[in-house]
Scaffold this active site. Structure first.
Site, PDB file in Angstrom:
ATOM      1  N   ASP A  42      38.821  59.577  94.007  1.00 58.44           N
ATOM      2  CA  ASP A  42      37.901  58.438  93.974  1.00 58.44           C
ATOM      3  C   ASP A  42      37.270  58.245  95.355  1.00 58.44           C
ATOM      4  OD1 ASP A  42      36.594  56.092  93.375  1.00 58.44           O
ATOM      5  OD2 ASP A  42      38.378  55.012  92.701  1.00 58.44           O
ATOM      6  N   ASP A  43      35.980  58.492  95.428  1.00 57.71           N
ATOM      7  CA  ASP A  43      35.259  58.276  96.692  1.00 57.71           C
ATOM      8  C   ASP A  43      35.666  59.259  97.777  1.00 57.71           C
ATOM      9  OD1 ASP A  43      34.179  56.144  95.314  1.00 57.71           O
ATOM     10  OD2 ASP A  43      34.562  54.656  96.872  1.00 57.71           O
ATOM     11  N   CYS A  82      31.483  54.964  90.418  1.00 58.22           N
ATOM     12  CA  CYS A  82      32.707  55.227  89.651  1.00 58.22           C
ATOM     13  C   CYS A  82      32.595  55.277  88.135  1.00 58.22           C
ATOM     14  CB  CYS A  82      33.739  54.161  90.010  1.00 58.22           C
ATOM     15  SG  CYS A  82      34.151  54.058  91.751  1.00 58.22           S
ATOM     16  N   HIS A 140      38.944  51.767  84.569  1.00 59.72           N
ATOM     17  CA  HIS A 140      37.566  51.388  84.914  1.00 59.72           C
ATOM     18  C   HIS A 140      36.563  51.696  83.820  1.00 59.72           C
ATOM     19  CE1 HIS A 140      34.606  50.853  88.520  1.00 59.72           C
ATOM     20  NE2 HIS A 140      34.790  49.742  87.831  1.00 59.72           N
ATOM     21  N   ASN A 283      32.616  60.620  92.689  1.00 60.46           N
ATOM     22  CA  ASN A 283      31.286  60.485  93.307  1.00 60.46           C
ATOM     23  C   ASN A 283      31.432  60.947  94.739  1.00 60.46           C
ATOM     24  OD1 ASN A 283      32.275  57.259  92.830  1.00 60.46           O
ATOM     25  ND2 ASN A 283      31.998  57.901  94.961  1.00 60.46           N
TER      26      ASN A 283
HETATM   27 CA    CA Z   1      34.366  56.205  93.034  1.00 55.99          CA
END
Ligand code: CA
Length: 482
Positions: A42-43, A82, A140, A283
């Site tokens: 994530d990120d 996300c 999410h 992402n």
């Molecule tokens: Ca993300």
């Protein structure tokens, strides 16, 4: 359900599992079906793995995974933040086809904020194909009871329903970043670092399903903020000049360990040659978390390469080559079609699907690029992009189109729209044709800029939904467990 830390299965069990698989392989005309292990970070920045050239954050387990399979140097996700990426990942369709263009607000009482229930998800298809399905980590994709992973095809679950979470020593309360963790919908106490807990839980899943086909979606929230590594791990990065980079590096490092624990369980139980593994970030690295997208331009939230091109590996020892690079663009969309093909299931024809079975491509059995083009749209009418071959067109609302040749200019520094008007027109026409196939967002969601990972742990639009007048929203555990 077994406790988090299963004891290691016996060597005998591992050999038995391997021999059963071998018998299946030698007896059948077709290759046996593999397990599918889908690992998403994530990120995480494009450069923040050793296999993509990162120097200051050791990622030995991810590097080993890359060496065991194919590194996709043009690996993309479908969105610059996300939840929309995850919606496409679970459906095999561009998320704007069904209006999932925003991050859903965390609100267990809002049945609209989440992946539309008109879509059938990958784990539902794989369950029908006989797979045991598991989800661990970040969801999410909607917090209403109908949107929870248990109701969307995952048999065994462990994680949090919102868009992010604190990692250490949080005091559980009904805000999404501090919710109690849940196993199969029931609150469960986690006493060690959340990232480590996810790795342990994934290893336990792998070890208890040695005799069945399985699909595990291991969705880390690391290294998404808040940065909360263990003090011991942070100390290992004290030499980095930037304290924020040190925090981020420690988070990545803890995640690499957790991935290592998971992959070791796959190997120990004799399942490594019958497990297809995907790894990528949801992402590109954000501007704010000290991630590094070098040599790409831009960051999370943008459609420049830094927002959507991510570290990306596919591994299946014995079926895919080891240590190979693959340069044609591939997409997170392809997980769906690849997994269904491996499970012997046809991709449905009742609606448009956008992914491709990557196995023949990555195995070198076809030289044809998987995708004629990949497209992006962010914010409905704000940002667009299309990549076709090495050409990339970027469109920003009320600005002239930009055109880049990624073969010679991966950093998108030289706008060739003026020099190559025919190419720009061709890509613009293809992008507009794609855009016409999409619908508007079906839920308003929250702006990515409103993410708030502090002690309050809520994004700004969450708060109105938690007002006392809406009563039960203050007890999301009950709402999450109908
Ligand atoms: Ca993300």
């Amino acid at each position: 359900m077994p406790a988090m830390n299963d004891q290691a299965p016996s060597r005998l069990l591992a050999l038995l599992a391997a021999s059963l698989w071998l018998a299946d392989f030698t007896a059948g005309a077709a290759l046996p079906k593999p397990n599918v292990l889908l690992i998403v970070s994530d990120d995480q920045g494009y450069a923040d793995t050793g296999f993509n050239g990162g120097q200051d954050i050791p990622t030995p387990n991810l590097d080993r995974l890359a060496k065991s399979g194919v590194r996709c140097t043009s690996g993309y996700v479908t969105h610059a933040f996300c939840s929309p990426t995850r919606a496409a990942l679970m459906t095999g369709r561009y998320q704007q086809r069904f209006g999932h263009e925003n991050n859903p607000v965390y609100d267990p009482l809002d049945p609209k904020e989440g992946l539309p229930l008109t879509e059938k998800l990958l784990p539902e298809f794989l369950q029908e194909a006989g797979y045991v399905t598991g989800w661990i980590g970040k969801w999410h994709l909607g917090a209403s009871p109908a949107h929870t992973p248990q109701r969307r095809g995952f048999k065994e679950t462990f994680g949090f329903i919102g868009g992010g979470h604190q990692y250490l020593n949080w005091k559980p309360n009904p805000r999404q970043y501090t919710l109690p963790l849940e196993r199969n919908g029931q609150p469960v106490e986690v006493t060690h670092h959340l990232t480590t807990a996810f790795g342990d839980e994934a290893a336990a899943f792998v070890k208890r399903h040695t005799q069945e086909l399985w699909f595990l979606y291991l969705a880390f929230n690391a290294p998404h903020q808040p940065h909360q590594p263990t003090p011991e791990r942070l100390a290992k990065f004290a030499h980095l000049n930037d304290p924020k980079r040190a925090q981020y590096a420690a988070q990545v490092s803890l995640m690499d360990d957790a991935i290592g624990v998971t992959l070791e369980a796959v190997k120990q139980t004799g399942q490594d040659t019958r497990t297809l593994v995907f790894f990528f970030s949801d992402n590109g690295g954000p501007e704010v978390n000290a991630s590094d997208n070098t040599p790409l331009r831009g960051h999370k939230g943008q459609v420049y390469e830094g927002g959507v091109r991510v570290p990306f590996v596919v591994s299946w020892p014995g079926r895919l080559p080891a240590g190979k690079d693959y340069a044609h663009p591939v997409s997170s969309l392809d997980v769906f079609a690849t997994a269904l093909a491996c499970a012997g299931q046809p991709v449905p024809t009742d609606r448009k699907y956008d992914g491709v079975n990557l196995v023949p491509c990555l195995a070198g059995e076809t030289k044809v690029a998987p995708h004629e083009r990949l497209c992006w749209r962010v914010g409905g009418n704000q940002l667009w992009a299309i990549r076709a071959g090495d050409w990339k067109l970027v469109r920003q609302k009320d600005k002239p189109d930009e055109l880049y040749d990624l073969a010679s200019d991966i950093g998108e520094t030289q706008d060739l729209a003026g020099a190559k008007p025919d190419v720009a027109r061709r890509l613009a026409a293809a992008l507009e044709a794609w855009d016409k196939e999409l619908i508007a967002a079906v839920f308003p969601g929250s702006s990515v800029k409103n993410e708030d990972w502090g002690p309050g742990g809520a994004n700004q639009r969450e708060r109105p939904n938690l007002k006392p007048k809406q009563g039960k929203a203050t007890a999301p555990k009950e709402s999450l467990n109908p």
